[in-house]
Motif scaffolding. Structure first.
Motif, PDB file in Angstrom:
ATOM      1  N   CYS A 174       0.858  -1.209   0.098  1.00  0.00           N
ATOM      2  CA  CYS A 174       0.013  -0.088  -0.006  1.00  0.00           C
ATOM      3  C   CYS A 174       0.842   1.346  -0.083  1.00  0.00           C
ATOM      4  O   CYS A 174       1.681   1.531   0.911  1.00  0.00           O
ATOM      5  N   PRO A 175       0.646   2.091  -1.163  1.00  0.00           N
ATOM      6  CA  PRO A 175       1.567   3.213  -1.037  1.00  0.00           C
ATOM      7  C   PRO A 175       1.410   4.202  -0.114  1.00  0.00           C
ATOM      8  O   PRO A 175       2.164   5.108   0.495  1.00  0.00           O
ATOM      9  N   GLY A 176      -0.048   4.261   0.777  1.00  0.00           N
ATOM     10  CA  GLY A 176      -0.439   5.167   1.674  1.00  0.00           C
ATOM     11  C   GLY A 176      -0.070   4.558   3.168  1.00  0.00           C
ATOM     12  O   GLY A 176       0.637   5.365   3.813  1.00  0.00           O
ATOM     13  N   CYS A 177      -0.089   3.296   3.487  1.00  0.00           N
ATOM     14  CA  CYS A 177       0.233   2.904   4.643  1.00  0.00           C
ATOM     15  C   CYS A 177       2.002   2.579   4.525  1.00  0.00           C
ATOM     16  O   CYS A 177       2.406   2.301   5.705  1.00  0.00           O
ATOM     17  N   GLY A 178       2.410   2.278   3.205  1.00  0.00           N
ATOM     18  CA  GLY A 178       3.821   2.014   3.235  1.00  0.00           C
ATOM     19  C   GLY A 178       4.346   0.556   3.757  1.00  0.00           C
ATOM     20  O   GLY A 178       5.168   0.263   4.336  1.00  0.00           O
ATOM     21  N   GLY A 179       3.343  -0.342   3.720  1.00  0.00           N
ATOM     22  CA  GLY A 179       3.511  -1.707   3.939  1.00  0.00           C
ATOM     23  C   GLY A 179       2.527  -2.712   3.301  1.00  0.00           C
ATOM     24  O   GLY A 179       1.780  -2.250   2.415  1.00  0.00           O
ATOM     25  N   ASP A 180       2.814  -3.867   3.527  1.00  0.00           N
ATOM     26  CA  ASP A 180       2.006  -5.170   2.801  1.00  0.00           C
ATOM     27  C   ASP A 180       0.371  -4.949   3.553  1.00  0.00           C
ATOM     28  O   ASP A 180       0.475  -4.978   4.681  1.00  0.00           O
ATOM     29  N   ALA A 208     -16.834   4.177 -13.225  1.00  0.00           N
ATOM     30  CA  ALA A 208     -15.755   4.591 -12.552  1.00  0.00           C
ATOM     31  C   ALA A 208     -14.769   3.433 -12.307  1.00  0.00           C
ATOM     32  O   ALA A 208     -15.103   2.474 -12.134  1.00  0.00           O
ATOM     33  N   GLY A 209     -13.483   3.936 -12.288  1.00  0.00           N
ATOM     34  CA  GLY A 209     -12.449   2.936 -11.913  1.00  0.00           C
ATOM     35  C   GLY A 209     -11.746   2.014 -13.032  1.00  0.00           C
ATOM     36  O   GLY A 209     -12.087   2.619 -14.339  1.00  0.00           O
ATOM     37  N   PRO A 210     -11.311   0.783 -12.941  1.00  0.00           N
ATOM     38  CA  PRO A 210     -11.060   0.253 -11.543  1.00  0.00           C
ATOM     39  C   PRO A 210     -10.163   0.980 -10.857  1.00  0.00           C
ATOM     40  O   PRO A 210      -9.256   1.472 -11.114  1.00  0.00           O
ATOM     41  N   VAL A 211     -10.363   0.697  -9.454  1.00  0.00           N
ATOM     42  CA  VAL A 211      -9.513   1.242  -8.496  1.00  0.00           C
ATOM     43  C   VAL A 211      -8.967   0.074  -7.462  1.00  0.00           C
ATOM     44  O   VAL A 211      -9.718  -0.908  -7.379  1.00  0.00           O
ATOM     45  N   VAL A 212      -8.008   0.297  -6.632  1.00  0.00           N
ATOM     46  CA  VAL A 212      -7.520  -0.606  -5.774  1.00  0.00           C
ATOM     47  C   VAL A 212      -7.870  -0.132  -4.115  1.00  0.00           C
ATOM     48  O   VAL A 212      -7.314   1.280  -3.986  1.00  0.00           O
ATOM     49  N   GLU A 213      -8.658  -0.573  -3.378  1.00  0.00           N
ATOM     50  CA  GLU A 213      -8.855  -0.116  -1.926  1.00  0.00           C
ATOM     51  C   GLU A 213      -8.215  -0.735  -0.998  1.00  0.00           C
ATOM     52  O   GLU A 213      -8.320  -1.894  -0.718  1.00  0.00           O
ATOM     53  N   CYS A 214      -7.139  -0.397  -0.503  1.00  0.00           N
ATOM     54  CA  CYS A 214      -6.620  -0.780   0.906  1.00  0.00           C
ATOM     55  C   CYS A 214      -7.650  -1.099   2.109  1.00  0.00           C
ATOM     56  O   CYS A 214      -8.449  -0.179   2.439  1.00  0.00           O
ATOM     57  N   ALA A 215      -7.492  -2.417   2.541  1.00  0.00           N
ATOM     58  CA  ALA A 215      -8.456  -2.616   3.559  1.00  0.00           C
ATOM     59  C   ALA A 215      -7.932  -2.073   4.861  1.00  0.00           C
ATOM     60  O   ALA A 215      -8.781  -2.037   5.721  1.00  0.00           O
ATOM     61  N   ALA A 216      -6.959  -1.369   5.159  1.00  0.00           N
ATOM     62  CA  ALA A 216      -6.439  -0.685   6.353  1.00  0.00           C
ATOM     63  C   ALA A 216      -6.742   0.624   6.175  1.00  0.00           C
ATOM     64  O   ALA A 216      -7.622   1.202   7.014  1.00  0.00           O
ATOM     65  N   CYS A 217      -6.266   1.447   5.292  1.00  0.00           N
ATOM     66  CA  CYS A 217      -6.534   2.827   5.311  1.00  0.00           C
ATOM     67  C   CYS A 217      -7.751   3.221   4.473  1.00  0.00           C
ATOM     68  O   CYS A 217      -7.928   4.346   4.546  1.00  0.00           O
ATOM     69  N   ARG A 218      -8.189   2.455   3.686  1.00  0.00           N
ATOM     70  CA  ARG A 218      -9.566   2.475   2.945  1.00  0.00           C
ATOM     71  C   ARG A 218      -9.379   3.642   1.828  1.00  0.00           C
ATOM     72  O   ARG A 218      -9.999   3.878   1.128  1.00  0.00           O
ATOM     73  N   PHE A 259      -6.578   3.653  -4.913  1.00  0.00           N
ATOM     74  CA  PHE A 259      -5.134   4.043  -5.661  1.00  0.00           C
ATOM     75  C   PHE A 259      -5.394   3.287  -7.169  1.00  0.00           C
ATOM     76  O   PHE A 259      -6.199   2.372  -7.258  1.00  0.00           O
ATOM     77  N   GLY A 260      -4.532   3.541  -8.023  1.00  0.00           N
ATOM     78  CA  GLY A 260      -4.703   3.192  -9.353  1.00  0.00           C
ATOM     79  C   GLY A 260      -4.345   1.754  -9.236  1.00  0.00           C
ATOM     80  O   GLY A 260      -3.300   1.152  -8.619  1.00  0.00           O
ATOM     81  N   THR A 261      -4.704   0.946 -10.411  1.00  0.00           N
ATOM     82  CA  THR A 261      -4.278  -0.341 -10.350  1.00  0.00           C
ATOM     83  C   THR A 261      -2.724  -0.558 -10.838  1.00  0.00           C
ATOM     84  O   THR A 261      -2.521  -1.777 -10.362  1.00  0.00           O
ATOM     85  N   ASP A 262      -2.380   0.403 -11.147  1.00  0.00           N
ATOM     86  CA  ASP A 262      -0.574   0.015 -11.129  1.00  0.00           C
ATOM     87  C   ASP A 262      -0.142  -0.052  -9.901  1.00  0.00           C
ATOM     88  O   ASP A 262       0.939  -0.496  -9.875  1.00  0.00           O
ATOM     89  N   SER A 263      -0.537   0.279  -8.791  1.00  0.00           N
ATOM     90  CA  SER A 263       0.001  -0.042  -7.720  1.00  0.00           C
ATOM     91  C   SER A 263       0.017  -1.503  -7.231  1.00  0.00           C
ATOM     92  O   SER A 263       0.999  -1.981  -6.558  1.00  0.00           O
ATOM     93  N   LEU A 264      -0.812  -2.320  -8.115  1.00  0.00           N
ATOM     94  CA  LEU A 264      -0.357  -3.737  -7.959  1.00  0.00           C
ATOM     95  C   LEU A 264       0.794  -4.402  -8.570  1.00  0.00           C
ATOM     96  O   LEU A 264       1.283  -5.274  -8.450  1.00  0.00           O
ATOM     97  N   ASP A 265       1.553  -3.252  -9.447  1.00  0.00           N
ATOM     98  CA  ASP A 265       2.859  -3.841  -9.891  1.00  0.00           C
ATOM     99  C   ASP A 265       3.857  -3.770  -9.153  1.00  0.00           C
ATOM    100  O   ASP A 265       4.935  -4.448  -9.512  1.00  0.00           O
ATOM    101  N   HIS A 266       3.654  -2.901  -7.907  1.00  0.00           N
ATOM    102  CA  HIS A 266       4.917  -3.185  -7.090  1.00  0.00           C
ATOM    103  C   HIS A 266       4.767  -4.084  -6.185  1.00  0.00           C
ATOM    104  O   HIS A 266       3.554  -4.567  -5.597  1.00  0.00           O
ATOM    105  N   PRO A 267       5.945  -5.031  -6.042  1.00  0.00           N
ATOM    106  CA  PRO A 267       5.760  -6.257  -5.199  1.00  0.00           C
ATOM    107  C   PRO A 267       5.591  -5.897  -3.659  1.00  0.00           C
ATOM    108  O   PRO A 267       6.116  -5.033  -3.316  1.00  0.00           O
ATOM    109  N   THR A 268       4.917  -6.876  -3.187  1.00  0.00           N
ATOM    110  CA  THR A 268       5.164  -6.746  -1.531  1.00  0.00           C
ATOM    111  C   THR A 268       6.009  -6.887  -1.035  1.00  0.00           C
ATOM    112  O   THR A 268       7.208  -7.394  -1.702  1.00  0.00           O
TER     113      THR A 268
END
Length: 225
Positions: free
Chosen positions: A22-28, A53-63, A66-75
């Motif tokens: 998660c780019p917002g939380c800074g962690g997996d 609208a979208g698609p988007v990725v919603e973090c389960a922690a911070c809600r 983010f764009g789906t390109d955030s999934l390109d970054h490995p955990t």
């Protein structure tokens, strides 16, 4: 309080989930992949469709969304595994180019691989893998340093291990991987031509320019082990 009579509301529908960095939380974190339907609302009541609208990725922690390109970054977990595999492949590449007859080189390679996270790695295991690679490449029981230093099969292995990793590392991280390979090659003395060629291939796969690769190899050769 100002009453909002009309507006646009997005209704989100989950279409998948998983784990991402998660780019917002800074962690997996866990995520939901969402697609949206825009609705024109009157007094909060959906009335008319107004596209998607979208698609988007919603973090389960911070809600946050983010764009789906955030999934390109490995955990973090995946990145650690990629680093481990990369260093293991680099060690095999250097051993394949320089041969496995030097106990000093084998010991340096095994120590490097163990330091990367393969705690049970031994010199004998690495030697066996190199011999298997050589046999698969049709080069007999060991790679011939006078032959093409980085055979086709090994070159593919190096690129497959290093190229997906390189964009996610800072320059210092990419240089560190190359230098670990260089230190293995230098464990028994100056670079052999075949070792230098493989290390140059490694530098290219790590997206280091030829000048930086040459500079790093020269610096490693001047630095006492």
């Amino acid at each position: 309080m100002k009453l909002r009579i009309c507006g646009i509301r997005i209704v989100w529908d989950p279409v998948g989930d998983g784990e991402f960095f998660c780019p917002g939380c800074g962690g997996d974190r866990n995520y939901r992949r969402l697609t949206g339907r825009r609705r024109f609302t009157v007094l909060g009541v959906p009335m008319l469709a107004r596209g998607t609208a979208g698609p988007v990725v919603e973090c389960a922690a911070c809600r946050e969304h983010f764009g789906t390109d955030s999934l390109d970054h490995p955990t973090t977990t995946r990145l650690s595994a990629m680093l481990r595999d990369a260093i293991h492949t680099v060690a095999l590449g250097v051993l394949a180019a320089g041969g496995t007859t030097s106990r000093t080189v084998l010991e340096a390679a095994a120590a490097t691989v163990r330091g990367a996270g393969f705690d049970d790695c031994t010199e004998e295991q690495l030697c066996t893998v190199v011999e298997v690679l050589a046999a698969d490449a049709g080069q007999g029981s060991a790679f011939d340093p006078a032959a093409e230093a980085c055979g086709a099969a090994l070159a593919i292995e190096l690129h497959e291990a290093l190229e997906p990793l390189a964009p996610h590392l800072a320059p210092a991280g990419r240089e560190s991987i190359l230098l670990q390979g260089a230190r293995i090659a230098l464990a028994d003395g100056p670079y052999e031509p075949a070792e230098r060629e493989v290390l140059t291939t490694i530098g290219g796969a790590l997206q280091l320019c030829a000048q930086d690769t040459a500079r790093l190899l020269a610096e490693a050769a001047r630095t006492p082990s």
